[in-house]
Scaffold this motif. Structure first.
Motif, mmCIF file in Angstrom:
data_model
loop_
_atom_site.group_PDB
_atom_site.id
_atom_site.type_symbol
_atom_site.label_atom_id
_atom_site.label_comp_id
_atom_site.label_asym_id
_atom_site.label_seq_id
_atom_site.Cartn_x
_atom_site.Cartn_y
_atom_site.Cartn_z
ATOM 1 N N ARG A 1 30.640 38.072 10.696
ATOM 2 C CA ARG A 1 30.277 37.096 9.668
ATOM 3 C C ARG A 1 30.678 37.588 8.277
ATOM 4 N N MET A 2 30.520 38.885 8.043
ATOM 5 C CA MET A 2 30.946 39.439 6.755
ATOM 6 C C MET A 2 32.441 39.223 6.550
ATOM 7 N N ARG A 3 33.210 39.486 7.602
ATOM 8 C CA ARG A 3 34.660 39.295 7.497
ATOM 9 C C ARG A 3 35.014 37.822 7.295
ATOM 10 N N GLU A 4 34.262 36.945 7.941
ATOM 11 C CA GLU A 4 34.491 35.509 7.758
ATOM 12 C C GLU A 4 34.203 35.102 6.317
ATOM 13 N N ASN A 5 33.094 35.581 5.775
ATOM 14 C CA ASN A 5 32.696 35.175 4.421
ATOM 15 C C ASN A 5 33.687 35.609 3.347
ATOM 16 N N ILE A 6 34.353 36.727 3.573
ATOM 17 C CA ILE A 6 35.302 37.211 2.560
ATOM 18 C C ILE A 6 36.695 36.628 2.759
ATOM 19 N N SER A 7 36.907 35.926 3.862
ATOM 20 C CA SER A 7 38.232 35.362 4.171
ATOM 21 C C SER A 7 38.338 33.931 3.652
ATOM 22 N N ILE A 8 38.247 33.789 2.340
ATOM 23 C CA ILE A 8 38.262 32.443 1.739
ATOM 24 C C ILE A 8 39.351 32.298 0.678
ATOM 25 N N PHE A 9 40.261 33.259 0.632
ATOM 26 C CA PHE A 9 41.247 33.242 -0.443
ATOM 27 C C PHE A 9 42.640 32.846 0.032
ATOM 28 N N ASP A 10 42.707 32.243 1.227
ATOM 29 C CA ASP A 10 43.976 31.775 1.762
ATOM 30 C C ASP A 10 44.025 30.257 1.871
ATOM 31 N N PHE A 11 43.082 29.579 1.203
ATOM 32 C CA PHE A 11 43.120 28.115 1.156
ATOM 33 C C PHE A 11 42.456 27.655 -0.130
ATOM 34 N N GLU A 12 42.699 26.405 -0.499
ATOM 35 C CA GLU A 12 42.136 25.869 -1.743
ATOM 36 C C GLU A 12 41.674 24.436 -1.524
ATOM 37 N N LEU A 13 40.475 24.133 -1.961
ATOM 38 C CA LEU A 13 39.940 22.786 -1.831
ATOM 39 C C LEU A 13 40.596 21.850 -2.847
ATOM 40 N N THR A 14 40.806 20.619 -2.447
ATOM 41 C CA THR A 14 41.385 19.630 -3.354
ATOM 42 C C THR A 14 40.318 19.098 -4.313
ATOM 43 N N GLU A 15 40.755 18.416 -5.351
ATOM 44 C CA GLU A 15 39.810 17.806 -6.291
ATOM 45 C C GLU A 15 38.907 16.807 -5.572
ATOM 46 N N ALA A 16 39.470 16.074 -4.622
ATOM 47 C CA ALA A 16 38.678 15.098 -3.871
ATOM 48 C C ALA A 16 37.611 15.791 -3.032
ATOM 49 N N GLU A 17 37.970 16.909 -2.427
ATOM 50 C CA GLU A 17 36.991 17.648 -1.621
ATOM 51 C C GLU A 17 35.915 18.273 -2.496
ATOM 52 N N MET A 18 36.305 18.773 -3.662
ATOM 53 C CA MET A 18 35.327 19.313 -4.603
ATOM 54 C C MET A 18 34.349 18.209 -5.027
ATOM 55 N N ALA A 19 34.876 16.995 -5.211
ATOM 56 C CA ALA A 19 34.024 15.865 -5.593
ATOM 57 C C ALA A 19 33.083 15.485 -4.451
ATOM 58 N N GLN A 20 33.560 15.554 -3.214
ATOM 59 C CA GLN A 20 32.696 15.278 -2.066
ATOM 60 C C GLN A 20 31.503 16.240 -2.023
ATOM 61 N N ILE A 21 31.790 17.507 -2.254
ATOM 62 C CA ILE A 21 30.715 18.505 -2.232
ATOM 63 C C ILE A 21 29.762 18.280 -3.398
#
Length: 275
Positions: free
Chosen positions: A236-256
């Motif tokens: 889980r630690m490795r999963e949590n730090i593996s977030i720098f190979d994708f980027e959310l779109t403006e639309a997805e940021m708005a959904q959240i």
């Protein structure tokens, strides 16, 4: 990929993603810290109240990672507030950690009924001036508490660590932080797991082959926040730090953003908390 850093108002650089160690036992902390450092973490967040500062210090000391490469935060607990008491508490924290300096020290809660947080803040200012702390900040402080610190000392905290997750996004609080030049750090960034089954988050996650947790942490990083998910599980630690190979779109940021709820708070209200 290494974790990006955020530059605080005093020039200190803090990794945007770190490991929270709340509820970890002191004797299990060294192994967890070693695992985290091996996974690429360089930011560890502990506190006097967690009872695991000694274990955190041992884990760092036993690793192959130089002390200066690990950003460590600890916090002053409520029963040690006040100028002299805070100075003594800091000495105890440093003794447990086994460090010569601390990267970031926070006042854990404002405890307005005690009315000692300004005196505590003055103690932290002194410790920073003495070179014993690189950066000083607060946790769970509301806008009026922050304004009072500024009014009475002229020194703004470098960071305010607050509850922040998709169901409690603290937009107004973040606006105040931005106005005052204070960075925002998220505790309970995954909402204690409540958001992980949210259909909007799981749907976004499926587009990237990621988990809902990774989407939440990526959202926080893209907002320019610091986030400290807690996990004692190596995978889980490795999963949590593996977030720098994708980027959310403006639309997805708005959904959240649309998931925010006025009654989404999980933890105590800083205005009335007294413990």
């Amino acid at each position: 990929m290494s974790v990006p850093t955020l530059t605080l108002n005093d020039g200190t650089k803090i990794p945007q993603l770190g490991l929270g160690v709340w509820q970890m036992q002191d004797d299990e902390a060294p192994g967890i810290i070693l695992s985290a450092l091996n996974a690429g973490y360089r930011h560890i967040d502990t506190a006097a109240a967690y009872g695991n500062e000694a274990g955190v210090g041992r884990g760092i000391a036993e690793s192959d990672v130089p002390r200066e490469e690990v950003f460590v935060t600890s916090k002053l607990w409520n029963d040690r507030q006040g100028y002299d008491a805070a100075l003594r508490a800091f000495d105890e924290t440093m003794g447990k950690l086994g460090f010569d300096y601390l990267d970031l020290y926070l006042i854990h809660w404002p405890m307005p009924a005690q009315d000692r947080y300004v005196d505590s803040w003055k103690a932290l200012i002194r410790l920073r001036e003495e070179g014993r702390i690189r950066a000083i900040g607060v946790s769970n402080f509301l806008p009026d508490h922050l304004e009072r610190l500024l009014d009475e000392t002229g020194k703004a905290p470098a960071i305010n660590q607050i509850e922040l997750h998709p169901y409690f996004q603290q937009a107004k609080q973040r606006e105040v932080h931005a106005k005052l030049g204070i960075a925002t750090e998220c505790w309970s960034p995954l909402g204690q797991g409540e958001a992980l089954s949210d259909p909007i988050l799981t749907e976004i996650a499926s587009r990237y082959g990621k988990s809902a947790a990774q989407v939440i942490l990526r959202w926080q990083v893209q907002l320019g926040l610091v986030t400290i998910p807690k996990s004692a599980n190596h995978d889980r630690m490795r999963e949590n730090i593996s977030i720098f190979d994708f980027e959310l779109t403006e639309a997805e940021m708005a959904q959240i953003k649309g998931l925010d709820s006025a009654d989404g708070r999980i933890g105590p209200d800083p205005a009335t908390a007294d413990f």
